[in-house]
Scaffold this motif. Structure first.
Motif, PDB file in Angstrom:
ATOM      1  N   GLU A  65       0.831  -1.205   0.000  1.00  0.00           N
ATOM      2  CA  GLU A  65       0.000   0.000   0.000  1.00  0.00           C
ATOM      3  C   GLU A  65       0.868   1.258   0.000  1.00  0.00           C
ATOM      4  OE1 GLU A  65      -3.861   1.732   2.390  1.00  0.00           O
ATOM      5  OE2 GLU A  65      -2.232   0.871   3.559  1.00  0.00           O
TER       6      GLU A  65
ATOM      7  N   ALA B  59       2.370   1.619  -3.470  1.00  0.00           N
ATOM      8  CA  ALA B  59       1.356   2.035  -4.428  1.00  0.00           C
ATOM      9  C   ALA B  59       0.977   3.500  -4.238  1.00  0.00           C
ATOM     10  CB  ALA B  59       0.121   1.149  -4.298  1.00  0.00           C
ATOM     11  N   SER B  60       0.876   3.934  -3.001  1.00  0.00           N
ATOM     12  CA  SER B  60       0.515   5.329  -2.727  1.00  0.00           C
ATOM     13  C   SER B  60       1.593   6.278  -3.224  1.00  0.00           C
ATOM     14  CB  SER B  60       0.282   5.527  -1.230  1.00  0.00           C
ATOM     15  OG  SER B  60      -0.836   4.776  -0.791  1.00  0.00           O
TER      16      SER B  60
ATOM     17  N   ASP C 255       1.345   6.375  -6.987  1.00  0.00           N
ATOM     18  CA  ASP C 255       0.160   7.121  -7.382  1.00  0.00           C
ATOM     19  C   ASP C 255       0.385   8.624  -7.235  1.00  0.00           C
ATOM     20  OD1 ASP C 255      -2.396   6.619  -8.462  1.00  0.00           O
ATOM     21  OD2 ASP C 255      -3.341   7.150  -6.564  1.00  0.00           O
TER      22      ASP C 255
ATOM     23  N   THR D 121      -4.254   8.743 -14.114  1.00  0.00           N
ATOM     24  CA  THR D 121      -4.219   7.819 -12.972  1.00  0.00           C
ATOM     25  C   THR D 121      -5.233   6.688 -13.149  1.00  0.00           C
ATOM     26  OG1 THR D 121      -5.668   9.323 -11.742  1.00  0.00           O
ATOM     27  CG2 THR D 121      -3.312   9.496 -11.338  1.00  0.00           C
ATOM     28  N   LEU D 122      -6.397   6.995 -13.698  1.00  0.00           N
ATOM     29  CA  LEU D 122      -7.380   5.946 -13.962  1.00  0.00           C
ATOM     30  C   LEU D 122      -6.904   5.008 -15.074  1.00  0.00           C
ATOM     31  CD1 LEU D 122     -10.704   7.988 -13.748  1.00  0.00           C
ATOM     32  CD2 LEU D 122      -9.967   6.188 -12.175  1.00  0.00           C
ATOM     33  N   SER D 123      -6.253   5.569 -16.084  1.00  0.00           N
ATOM     34  CA  SER D 123      -5.768   4.755 -17.197  1.00  0.00           C
ATOM     35  C   SER D 123      -4.690   3.782 -16.745  1.00  0.00           C
ATOM     36  CB  SER D 123      -5.233   5.652 -18.316  1.00  0.00           C
ATOM     37  OG  SER D 123      -6.260   6.463 -18.846  1.00  0.00           O
TER      38      SER D 123
ATOM     39  N   ARG E 100      -4.463   2.410 -13.815  1.00  0.00           N
ATOM     40  CA  ARG E 100      -5.156   1.328 -13.113  1.00  0.00           C
ATOM     41  C   ARG E 100      -5.780   0.344 -14.104  1.00  0.00           C
ATOM     42  NH1 ARG E 100      -4.834   5.333  -9.600  1.00  0.00           N
ATOM     43  NH2 ARG E 100      -5.227   5.007  -7.378  1.00  0.00           N
ATOM     44  N   GLN E 101      -6.403   0.874 -15.151  1.00  0.00           N
ATOM     45  CA  GLN E 101      -7.048  -0.001 -16.119  1.00  0.00           C
ATOM     46  C   GLN E 101      -6.016  -0.844 -16.861  1.00  0.00           C
ATOM     47  OE1 GLN E 101      -9.261   1.855 -19.293  1.00  0.00           O
ATOM     48  NE2 GLN E 101     -10.528   0.054 -19.583  1.00  0.00           N
TER      49      GLN E 101
ATOM     50  N   TYR F 147      -2.923  -1.840 -15.994  1.00  0.00           N
ATOM     51  CA  TYR F 147      -2.311  -2.889 -15.178  1.00  0.00           C
ATOM     52  C   TYR F 147      -3.356  -3.863 -14.645  1.00  0.00           C
ATOM     53  CZ  TYR F 147       2.368  -0.960 -15.319  1.00  0.00           C
ATOM     54  OH  TYR F 147       3.609  -0.546 -15.740  1.00  0.00           O
ATOM     55  N   GLY F 148      -4.548  -3.367 -14.337  1.00  0.00           N
ATOM     56  CA  GLY F 148      -5.589  -4.254 -13.833  1.00  0.00           C
ATOM     57  C   GLY F 148      -6.054  -5.254 -14.866  1.00  0.00           C
TER      58      GLY F 148
END
Length: 417
Positions: free
Chosen positions: A136, A139-140, A143, A163-165, A167-168, A170-171
């Motif tokens: 965590e 990751a923080s 981020d 930031t959303l991209s 996540r998408q 790597y997720g």
């Protein structure tokens, strides 16, 4: 520290690689887990929701029982007892999904990468809980760094998108190793084309993902291209252009030996060369591209013959339907040829000829106004003059200029960009 109650759910009788009508995987395990601390206790129960919730409401704890089989509408509950609390405290829950066979690659099962170290779901979730605080924090910090850089570049709204991209991107990545050997040195990455048809490692889905990997982890570009390139080099794909995807329905990466797949010849052929160059430039290593020179050479030759005077075909913007002489595709061909020339320029003087041809395409499209309006303020969707569509007033957003700028192989002037 000892792992607390764990509940693992499976679909009885589900065959490997099967899914339901909502495109949700039926095989594998869904895991719910947590861990008690020295000052807390943790109980669990699964079954009828009224019974489970009623017991917790009455006692503040659960019985530890599990209804088998788990029925539709049942619940899984984990109940921590924190005792007397006079300061901030927290508890960590692990909710996950695991598959022993994650992807079917040409008939061979690929396992999730963590299986090289952790034998089964219990071992994996133990590590997850052990490592959570450090993960965590890491990751923080990452981020925060991404947010700061993106905000500095173009403001808060842009930062939200970036930031959303991340996540998408790597997720969505399934990092795998062979399920039979669990060899951690034989790594490949698979992506599912979501919100459309569920194809596996769609090349024009990899392409818009690559800028994130280019900056954050260039090896991911190689790892996601590797299963595509391996399949192409087997000679099982019969077309002279690059394949659109290596499987119609994730996670079955079984190829298209009959040559029947969504056909985007210029799009995907240019993508392969651009992605190979992006990886080489970002990683600083030419070894991977050198090992696939023959394949990439064939694709560069295809672009020379077909990249400017092109037949009607689909592009990644397939909502427009098949069209001939698409400006955006011609730009991709120009950048792809330049990428190939840059890949091998140090080892082969003749590679520079491909860069020259790419420059020639760019000159015709922009400097000679083949694909622009008279004032060179807009690119047509098609050329010449939009193929006279409404007098040539159908314009294109030429986003394929971007990788040329990123990789330093673009030839269109700043006005065109």
């Amino acid at each position: 520290m000892k792992l607390g109650p764990v509940r693992v759910l499976v679909v009885n009788g589900a065959q490997t690689y099967t899914q339901n009508a909502m495109d949700q995987a039926l095989w594998g395990e869904v895991v719910f887990a947590s861990r008690a601390s020295n000052s807390t206790t943790l109980t669990a129960q699964s079954g009828d929701p009224a019974s489970v919730r009623g017991l917790f409401a009455s006692n503040g704890s659960l019985s530890g029982s599990a209804t088998v089989p788990y029925e539709a509408g049942d619940v899984v509950a984990l109940a921590p007892d924190l005792g007397s609390v006079d300061s901030a405290t927290s508890i960590t829950y692990a909710i996950g999904y695991t598959r022993d066979a994650a992807v079917n690659y040409l008939g061979n099962a690929r396992a999730s990468y963590y299986a090289a170290t952790y034998n089964g779901s219990i071992a994996a979730v133990n590590h997850f809980l052990d490592d959570y605080a450090e993960a965590e924090a890491e990751a923080s910090a990452m981020d925060s760094d991404i947010d700061s850089r993106a905000t500095s570049a173009a403001g808060a709204n842009y930062s939200d998108i970036v930031t959303l991209s991340v996540r998408q991107a790597y997720g969505a990545a399934d990092l795998t190793i062979p399920a039979d050997t669990l060899d951690p040195n034989d790594v490949t990455l698979f992506l599912k084309e979501i919100s459309s048809d569920g194809n596996v490692n769609t090349v024009d889905v990899i392409y818009p993902t690559f800028p994130i990997f280019y900056v954050m982890d260039p090896e991911y570009i190689r790892l996601v291209l590797e299963p595509v390139v391996q399949y192409l080099e087997m000679g099982r794909w019969p077309q002279p252009w690059a394949i659109h995807d290596i499987g119609s329905s994730y996670p079955n990466a079984t190829g298209h030996d009959n040559g029947q797949a969504e056909q985007q010849p210029i799009e995907e052929t240019g993508n392969i060369l651009i992605l190979a160059y992006a990886y080489t430039k970002a990683s600083g290593s030419s070894a991977w591209a050198d090992s696939h020179r023959a394949l990439f050479q064939s694709y560069a030759d295809y672009l020379v013959a077909n990249g400017l005077d092109m037949a009607s075909q689909l592009s990644t913007d397939d909502g427009a339907g098949p069209l001939p002489n698409q400006t955006n595709l011609a730009i991709k061909a120009a950048v792809g040829l330049s990428a190939f020339g840059a890949l091998y320029a140090d080892a082969d003087a003749d590679a520079g000829n491909y860069t020259d041809i790419g420059k020639g395409f760019a000159n015709e499209l922009f400097n000679d106004s083949l694909a622009t309006d008279e004032g060179k303020t807009h690119f047509w969707l098609q050329y010449p003059e939009g193929l006279n569509a409404g007098g040539g007033d159908t314009y294109s957003t030429t986003f394929h200029l971007y990788p040329g700028c990123l990789a330093g192989v673009g030839h269109v002037s700043a006005r065109g960009v």
